[in-house]
Design a protein around this motif. Structure first.
Motif, PDB file in Angstrom:
ATOM      1  N   ALA A   8      -3.228   4.146   2.150  1.00 36.45           N
ATOM      2  CA  ALA A   8      -3.013   2.760   1.702  1.00 36.45           C
ATOM      3  C   ALA A   8      -3.563   2.550   0.293  1.00 36.45           C
ATOM      4  CB  ALA A   8      -3.665   1.790   2.684  1.00 36.45           C
ATOM      5  N   ILE A   9      -3.166   3.403  -0.670  1.00 36.46           N
ATOM      6  CA  ILE A   9      -3.618   3.268  -2.060  1.00 36.46           C
ATOM      7  C   ILE A   9      -2.897   2.084  -2.716  1.00 36.46           C
ATOM      8  CG2 ILE A   9      -3.660   4.391  -4.336  1.00 36.46           C
ATOM      9  CD1 ILE A   9      -5.638   5.543  -2.309  1.00 36.46           C
ATOM     10  N   THR A  10      -3.671   1.222  -3.364  1.00 35.60           N
ATOM     11  CA  THR A  10      -3.094   0.024  -3.991  1.00 35.60           C
ATOM     12  C   THR A  10      -3.452  -0.112  -5.469  1.00 35.60           C
ATOM     13  OG1 THR A  10      -5.019  -1.228  -3.189  1.00 35.60           O
ATOM     14  CG2 THR A  10      -3.005  -1.320  -1.852  1.00 35.60           C
ATOM     15  N   ALA A  29     -11.873   5.823  -0.131  1.00 39.37           N
ATOM     16  CA  ALA A  29     -10.525   5.288  -0.301  1.00 39.37           C
ATOM     17  C   ALA A  29      -9.661   5.675   0.899  1.00 39.37           C
ATOM     18  CB  ALA A  29      -9.914   5.823  -1.589  1.00 39.37           C
ATOM     19  N   ASN A  30      -8.852   4.750   1.349  1.00 37.88           N
ATOM     20  CA  ASN A  30      -7.900   5.012   2.429  1.00 37.88           C
ATOM     21  C   ASN A  30      -6.656   5.642   1.804  1.00 37.88           C
ATOM     22  OD1 ASN A  30      -6.063   5.009   4.504  1.00 37.88           O
ATOM     23  ND2 ASN A  30      -6.369   2.869   5.088  1.00 37.88           N
ATOM     24  N   SER A  74      -8.157   1.849  -2.551  1.00 41.57           N
ATOM     25  CA  SER A  74      -7.352   1.142  -1.549  1.00 41.57           C
ATOM     26  C   SER A  74      -7.814  -0.303  -1.416  1.00 41.57           C
ATOM     27  CB  SER A  74      -7.440   1.856  -0.191  1.00 41.57           C
ATOM     28  OG  SER A  74      -8.796   2.053   0.187  1.00 41.57           O
ATOM     29  N   ASP A 105       1.250   5.342   0.760  1.00 45.55           N
ATOM     30  CA  ASP A 105       0.756   6.411   1.627  1.00 45.55           C
ATOM     31  C   ASP A 105       0.902   7.747   0.897  1.00 45.55           C
ATOM     32  OD1 ASP A 105       0.024   8.135   3.607  1.00 45.55           O
ATOM     33  OD2 ASP A 105       1.549   7.490   5.065  1.00 45.55           O
ATOM     34  N   PRO A 138       0.823  -1.210   0.000  1.00 42.63           N
ATOM     35  CA  PRO A 138       0.000   0.000   0.000  1.00 42.63           C
ATOM     36  C   PRO A 138       0.862   1.267   0.000  1.00 42.63           C
ATOM     37  CG  PRO A 138      -0.873  -1.598   1.542  1.00 42.63           C
ATOM     38  CD  PRO A 138       0.458  -2.135   1.092  1.00 42.63           C
TER      39      PRO A 138
END
Length: 394
Positions: free
Chosen positions: A369-371, A365-366, A325, A291, A289
């Motif tokens: 922790a973007i994925t 979306a977090n 995320s 940040d 992830p």
């Protein structure tokens, strides 16, 4: 055999020549303009390959069709006409059809005004030069007089005051292909990097109607702007947190053939190039992830985006820019429409998206922790080149 004196032969030839050349000279002038009947203003024209007047002189069997082009300001003039009756028609233009005049007397100084309406009126044109970014920004509205959709809008620049599609140094074009409303504000940006600094250029907005054969662009009047690139501030490539420097294809997927391009990177040595046809031109999935170190209220997603030809787009089709995320689309997602609101032009564009304007899908979306990130458009209608570089959050 008798010899005829040379001077007698020359005298005979002179007499015959005078008889052959004894035709009257042009003795009339035909001039005027093509007028928007609602605004009483000339309809701006294309100087090269633009609208024209066709005229034939009456009283002759199978007379030749002669042609006279409009000037860019919508006026016309022919000082070498012969007095007589003519059939006159304005054709192949950027205006509603005008019935021909079957028998017009042209004698002496003859003025005529063609009364009609343009396919598109270009209203509320404003142009500004941003000396720090090195850009000319044009905003305007369109009035679809004919009722047809608008095919394309264009911003043109040249040192010639007759700047147009056929006379241009730089052009920025955007496909529309929509029946746009009269209150919609269009925005086109043109980099001045290819224009000579400390010199004046003429800028003009054009709009092309859809579904009309041989239609020409409708234009605004040309505006002169002094270009000075000496105060341009280079963009900050390292601003914020770098999500993808686009120096590698690792983890990147696309429905287009992908490659690294070193011809004109916006940061580092390469940009990622997607060329051909498809839907998804950039997709990246992260195992770890990412940040962004920002929040939704005042954060931004930014990247450099190159598009070779916006006319290969149907902007009415679905397209989005997405971050999630969840490791995939449509969950824990923020998304932005990939449409005309981005103000894109051909060539490189600096895209800045406000996170607070993103459309939420599922839960938020977090941002720590973007994925997943994806850019796609379902309206690509032909082969096109995309490039992307310097994707970052700040």
């Amino acid at each position: 055999m008798k010899t005829i004196p040379f001077f007698i032969i020359m005298l005979a030839l002179l007499v015959v020549s005078c008889k052959l050349d004894n035709y009257e000279s042009p003795n009339a002038t035909f001039y005027g303009s093509i007028i928007d009947i609602d605004t009483n203003t000339p309809i701006q024209q294309e100087l090269i390959q633009g609208s024209m007047i066709e005229y034939t002189e009456k009283g002759y069997k199978n007379p030749d069709i002669q042609q006279l082009r409009f000037k860019s300001d919508g006026t016309f003039r022919n000082n070498l006409m012969f007095s007589g009756y003519y059939k006159v028609a304005a054709v192949r233009g950027n205006f509603l059809s005008i019935p021909p005049v079957d028998s017009m007397l042209i004698s002496g100084d003859t003025e005529y005004k063609f009364l009609t309406r343009p396919f598109i009126r270009i209203n509320d044109v404003k142009m500004t030069f941003d000396g720090k970014k090195g850009k000319v920004i044009a905003t305007f509205k369109l009035e679809r007089v004919s009722g047809n959709a608008v095919k394309t809008v264009i911003l043109l620049a040249d040192k010639n005051p007759n700047v147009s599609f056929g006379i241009r140094t730089v052009a920025v074009q955007q496909a529309v292909n929509e029946a746009v409303g009269s209150e919609r504000v269009f925005r086109l940006e043109m980099s001045t990097s290819k224009l000579t600094s400390k010199e004046s250029y003429y800028f003009r907005v054009g709009a092309l109607i859809a579904d009309v054969g041989e239609a020409k662009y409708n234009y605004s009047t040309a505006i002169s702007i002094d270009i000075d690139n000496s105060n341009v501030v280079a963009p900050e490539p390292d601003k914020g947190v770098l999500f993808d420097d686009c120096e590698s294809l690792a983890g990147v997927d696309s429905s287009f053939p992908l490659s690294l391009d070193a011809s004109d990177p916006q940061r580092g040595n390469y940009s990622i190039k997607a060329e051909g046809t498809g839907v998804v031109f950039y997709q990246r999935v992260l195992k770890t992830p990412f940040d962004t170190k920002i929040n939704k209220e005042n954060g931004h997603l930014s990247f450099s985006l190159f598009i070779s030809d916006l006319s290969k787009f149907n902007m009415a089709a679905n397209g989005q820019i997405e971050i999630t995320s969840s490791g995939g689309p449509d969950q824990q997602e923020l998304a932005w429409s990939f449409d005309n609101s981005l103000g894109l032009g051909n060539g490189w564009n600096d895209v800045v998206l406000n996170l607070k304007d993103g459309i939420k899908a599922g839960s938020d979306a977090n941002l720590s922790a973007i994925t997943f990130m994806r850019i796609y458009h379902t309206g690509v209608t032909g082969s096109v080149v995309f490039k992307i570089d310097n994707i970052r959050f700040y």
